[in-house]
Each structure stands twice: as C-alpha cells, then as structure tokens.
Design a protein around this motif. Sequence first.
Motif, PDB file in Angstrom:
ATOM      1  N   VAL A   1       0.896  -1.351   0.229  1.00 10.35           N
ATOM      2  CA  VAL A   1      -0.008   0.252  -0.210  1.00 10.35           C
ATOM      3  C   VAL A   1       0.668   1.398  -0.243  1.00 10.35           C
ATOM      4  O   VAL A   1       1.988   1.265   0.345  1.00 10.35           O
ATOM      5  CB  VAL A   1      -0.720   0.403   1.522  1.00 10.35           C
ATOM      6  N   SER A   2       0.209   2.184  -0.184  1.00  8.69           N
ATOM      7  CA  SER A   2       1.372   3.477  -0.873  1.00  8.69           C
ATOM      8  C   SER A   2       0.461   4.503  -0.190  1.00  8.69           C
ATOM      9  O   SER A   2       1.422   5.485   0.413  1.00  8.69           O
ATOM     10  CB  SER A   2       1.016   3.491  -1.977  1.00  8.69           C
ATOM     11  N   ASN A   3      -0.071   4.906   0.743  1.00 11.76           N
ATOM     12  CA  ASN A   3      -1.030   5.559   2.049  1.00 11.76           C
ATOM     13  C   ASN A   3      -1.688   5.017   3.053  1.00 11.76           C
ATOM     14  O   ASN A   3      -2.157   3.924   2.921  1.00 11.76           O
ATOM     15  CB  ASN A   3      -1.808   6.382   0.740  1.00 11.76           C
ATOM     16  N   LEU A   4      -2.186   5.570   3.728  1.00 14.90           N
ATOM     17  CA  LEU A   4      -3.023   5.757   4.899  1.00 14.90           C
ATOM     18  C   LEU A   4      -4.375   4.367   4.500  1.00 14.90           C
ATOM     19  O   LEU A   4      -5.398   3.956   5.020  1.00 14.90           O
ATOM     20  CB  LEU A   4      -3.082   6.298   6.015  1.00 14.90           C
ATOM     21  N   GLU A   5      -5.663   5.094   3.469  1.00 19.35           N
ATOM     22  CA  GLU A   5      -6.022   5.145   2.791  1.00 19.35           C
ATOM     23  C   GLU A   5      -6.179   3.412   2.462  1.00 19.35           C
ATOM     24  O   GLU A   5      -7.328   3.316   2.384  1.00 19.35           O
ATOM     25  CB  GLU A   5      -6.770   6.441   1.982  1.00 19.35           C
ATOM     26  N   GLU A   6      -5.168   3.755   1.186  1.00 20.13           N
ATOM     27  CA  GLU A   6      -4.975   2.025   0.339  1.00 20.13           C
ATOM     28  C   GLU A   6      -4.716   1.354   1.842  1.00 20.13           C
ATOM     29  O   GLU A   6      -5.423  -0.044   1.399  1.00 20.13           O
ATOM     30  CB  GLU A   6      -3.970   2.229  -0.342  1.00 20.13           C
ATOM     31  N   GLU A   7      -4.493   1.180   2.907  1.00 16.16           N
ATOM     32  CA  GLU A   7      -3.967   0.227   3.980  1.00 16.16           C
ATOM     33  C   GLU A   7      -4.996   0.174   4.849  1.00 16.16           C
ATOM     34  O   GLU A   7      -5.582  -0.838   4.790  1.00 16.16           O
ATOM     35  CB  GLU A   7      -2.707   1.164   5.338  1.00 16.16           C
ATOM     36  N   ALA A   8      -5.960   1.259   5.077  1.00 20.64           N
ATOM     37  CA  ALA A   8      -7.309   0.876   5.979  1.00 20.64           C
ATOM     38  C   ALA A   8      -8.205   0.397   5.237  1.00 20.64           C
ATOM     39  O   ALA A   8      -8.527  -0.789   5.155  1.00 20.64           O
ATOM     40  CB  ALA A   8      -8.185   2.463   5.806  1.00 20.64           C
ATOM     41  N   LEU A   9      -8.066   0.851   3.472  1.00 19.40           N
ATOM     42  CA  LEU A   9      -9.245  -0.706   2.600  1.00 19.40           C
ATOM     43  C   LEU A   9      -8.527  -1.705   2.565  1.00 19.40           C
ATOM     44  O   LEU A   9      -9.146  -3.172   3.275  1.00 19.40           O
ATOM     45  CB  LEU A   9      -8.958  -0.105   1.428  1.00 19.40           C
ATOM     46  N   ALA A  10      -7.132  -2.134   2.896  1.00 23.27           N
ATOM     47  CA  ALA A  10      -6.431  -3.646   2.358  1.00 23.27           C
ATOM     48  C   ALA A  10      -7.204  -3.868   3.738  1.00 23.27           C
ATOM     49  O   ALA A  10      -7.176  -5.636   3.704  1.00 23.27           O
ATOM     50  CB  ALA A  10      -5.361  -3.749   2.378  1.00 23.27           C
ATOM     51  N   LYS A  11      -7.143  -3.535   4.987  1.00 22.35           N
ATOM     52  CA  LYS A  11      -6.972  -4.382   6.545  1.00 22.35           C
ATOM     53  C   LYS A  11      -8.790  -4.511   6.241  1.00 22.35           C
ATOM     54  O   LYS A  11      -8.978  -5.681   7.254  1.00 22.35           O
ATOM     55  CB  LYS A  11      -6.409  -3.550   7.536  1.00 22.35           C
ATOM     56  N   GLU A  12      -9.179  -3.766   6.044  1.00 24.39           N
ATOM     57  CA  GLU A  12     -10.864  -3.875   6.538  1.00 24.39           C
ATOM     58  C   GLU A  12     -11.093  -5.695   5.012  1.00 24.39           C
ATOM     59  O   GLU A  12     -12.035  -6.575   5.418  1.00 24.39           O
ATOM     60  CB  GLU A  12     -11.217  -3.292   5.188  1.00 24.39           C
ATOM     61  N   VAL A  13     -10.410  -5.621   3.510  1.00 28.15           N
ATOM     62  CA  VAL A  13     -11.064  -6.437   3.363  1.00 28.15           C
ATOM     63  C   VAL A  13     -10.239  -7.713   4.019  1.00 28.15           C
ATOM     64  O   VAL A  13     -10.803  -9.458   3.280  1.00 28.15           O
ATOM     65  CB  VAL A  13     -10.365  -6.132   1.291  1.00 28.15           C
ATOM     66  N   LYS A  14      -9.004  -7.515   4.564  1.00 26.53           N
ATOM     67  CA  LYS A  14      -8.263  -8.724   4.728  1.00 26.53           C
ATOM     68  C   LYS A  14      -8.943  -9.575   5.905  1.00 26.53           C
ATOM     69  O   LYS A  14      -9.401 -10.582   6.182  1.00 26.53           O
ATOM     70  CB  LYS A  14      -7.088  -8.525   5.407  1.00 26.53           C
ATOM     71  N   ALA A  15      -9.753  -8.711   6.904  1.00 28.55           N
ATOM     72  CA  ALA A  15     -10.419  -8.885   8.634  1.00 28.55           C
ATOM     73  C   ALA A  15     -11.763  -9.671   7.172  1.00 28.55           C
ATOM     74  O   ALA A  15     -12.763 -10.453   7.842  1.00 28.55           O
ATOM     75  CB  ALA A  15     -10.739  -7.464   8.448  1.00 28.55           C
ATOM     76  N   GLU A  16     -12.388  -9.096   6.456  1.00 32.20           N
ATOM     77  CA  GLU A  16     -13.516  -9.521   5.751  1.00 32.20           C
ATOM     78  C   GLU A  16     -13.353 -11.231   5.290  1.00 32.20           C
ATOM     79  O   GLU A  16     -13.589 -11.801   5.032  1.00 32.20           O
ATOM     80  CB  GLU A  16     -14.717  -8.652   5.172  1.00 32.20           C
ATOM     81  N   ALA A  17     -12.324 -11.063   4.543  1.00 25.97           N
ATOM     82  CA  ALA A  17     -11.592 -12.351   4.326  1.00 25.97           C
ATOM     83  C   ALA A  17     -12.167 -13.088   5.140  1.00 25.97           C
ATOM     84  O   ALA A  17     -11.931 -14.281   5.075  1.00 25.97           O
ATOM     85  CB  ALA A  17     -10.654 -12.139   3.048  1.00 25.97           C
ATOM     86  N   GLU A  18     -10.767 -12.843   5.735  1.00 23.93           N
ATOM     87  CA  GLU A  18     -10.581 -13.597   7.931  1.00 23.93           C
ATOM     88  C   GLU A  18     -11.863 -14.130   8.251  1.00 23.93           C
ATOM     89  O   GLU A  18     -11.845 -15.295   8.214  1.00 23.93           O
ATOM     90  CB  GLU A  18      -9.574 -13.212   8.149  1.00 23.93           C
ATOM     91  N   HIS A  19     -13.180 -13.929   8.213  1.00 29.45           N
ATOM     92  CA  HIS A  19     -14.440 -14.228   8.562  1.00 29.45           C
ATOM     93  C   HIS A  19     -14.971 -14.738   7.612  1.00 29.45           C
ATOM     94  O   HIS A  19     -15.719 -15.585   8.277  1.00 29.45           O
ATOM     95  CB  HIS A  19     -15.340 -12.715   8.837  1.00 29.45           C
ATOM     96  N   ALA A  20     -14.639 -14.666   6.362  1.00 33.09           N
ATOM     97  CA  ALA A  20     -15.851 -15.478   5.484  1.00 33.09           C
ATOM     98  C   ALA A  20     -15.015 -16.661   5.574  1.00 33.09           C
ATOM     99  O   ALA A  20     -15.690 -18.000   5.719  1.00 33.09           O
ATOM    100  CB  ALA A  20     -15.521 -14.972   4.227  1.00 33.09           C
ATOM    101  N   LEU A  21     -13.577 -16.564   5.365  1.00 26.54           N
ATOM    102  CA  LEU A  21     -12.583 -18.112   5.903  1.00 26.54           C
ATOM    103  C   LEU A  21     -13.124 -18.938   7.066  1.00 26.54           C
ATOM    104  O   LEU A  21     -12.507 -19.985   6.954  1.00 26.54           O
ATOM    105  CB  LEU A  21     -11.316 -17.726   5.001  1.00 26.54           C
ATOM    106  N   GLY A  22     -13.223 -18.043   7.833  1.00 29.30           N
ATOM    107  CA  GLY A  22     -12.169 -18.875   9.331  1.00 29.30           C
ATOM    108  C   GLY A  22     -12.051 -19.301   9.185  1.00 29.30           C
ATOM    109  O   GLY A  22     -11.365 -20.307  10.298  1.00 29.30           O
ATOM    110  N   GLN A  23     -10.198 -19.000   8.805  1.00 26.68           N
ATOM    111  CA  GLN A  23      -9.310 -18.898   9.697  1.00 26.68           C
ATOM    112  C   GLN A  23      -8.568 -18.234   9.012  1.00 26.68           C
ATOM    113  O   GLN A  23      -8.903 -16.143   8.988  1.00 26.68           O
ATOM    114  CB  GLN A  23      -8.517 -20.561   8.555  1.00 26.68           C
TER     115      GLN A  23
END
Length: 221
Positions: A130-152
Amino acid sequence: MQVLEKLKPFVLISLIAICLAVQSNPVRAQATEILTVAGGCFWCVESDFESVPGVIEAVSGYTGGKTQNPTYKDVTKGGTGHYEAVQITFDPAKVSRKRLLELFLRSVDPTDAGGQFCDRGDSYRTAIFVSNLEEEALAKEVKAEAEHALGQKIVTPVLAAQTFYKAEEYHQNYYKGDSLVFTRFGPKRQAAAYKRYRQACGRDARVAQLWGDAASFATGH
C-alpha cells in the motif's frame, strides 16, 4: 473595450464547444490506478488478473526487499528480502481496488506463511503493498472480511510499498508466450509449459479446496 465586447460572443461559443468536446471525449488518463500484490508465482498472478475486466495490464516483478535491481536468480535463492510480485494497473471506473483485493485473497492460500503451493521460501510468500493510509485501511478491511468468510487466520501482511523492479522480459506474459522452453515435462511452448506447471503445483486445487465457490480463478484452469 468595443473590440472586447464584440469578441465576447465568440469566446462564449468557443468555451461551449470545448466543454461539449470534453464531455463527448472524456480523458482516460485520470482513470488509472496501481495495485501491487505478491501471490506466489508471478506468472499465475499475472495470468489471473489480466483476465479481469477493468485491468489494463499486470507486470511481473520484485519488491519488498533491500537489493537494488535484483534478478530472478537473486530473488529465488533468498536473502534479498524481495517478493515475487505483480503490479496491476486498472481503471477504477470499471473495477474497484476493493474488488481486486477481494479477488486476490481468494486466488491464493493466505493461511500459508512459508510460500505458496509447491513454491516454498520467502520470495513466494503473499503480501499486499500500500502507498498511503487510505489504501492501508482498505486492505486491512478487506483482509478482515476475508478472514471472517474463511474462518481461518489470514497471515498475508499489508506492507508499505517500496520500489518495484520489473522482472526480466521472458517472465512477462509467460502464461501466453510462444517461445520454446525446456521443462521437466520435455520441450514445450511457454503457454503449454505454464499450464503444466500450474496444474502440477496444485495451485487451483488448493484454492478451490480452501475457498470453494468463492475461489476467484480456480475454475477453468
């Protein structure tokens, strides 16, 4: 002043004409952004994302390490700190950064911290840059959603972008190349060699096993 007054109607007409021309021919240059990810073999990531509508191109390369101008041999033998990565140029009017991140996490095994599929070692680990705070926040949000969906637990890190070094030309578009190469399966054209490698490495089988119907690109490979 009289001359200026006479010119006003012509200036107004010219401005209207320019506005209409801009509306009918929108400038495309403002519609490109870049997403850089590491997902194991960069041939595979490049192949996957160049099939996504809205992606303009995907370039294989190296990033995340300290060594300047690394070669493929440098990176794969270890010690450079670099990941095999892909720089994805896309049109956000056609596909969002969030959607590309969702596709990425569902195209890899983000639970594996030691590499990807048959490719082991630091250079084959997954990452999102990521290149800035906005991209970082989005990446972490998507990662958290994927982690919840995967259950791992997802171990794919979100890292600050560093210099991206384009890989050697023979790596670019390898998945559709026509050059003859020598492989453990015998001499083959690049495109055929790529398909055999991808299948033998178990990439799609593992992604399908992990993500099921949500697997981004596993079906059809």
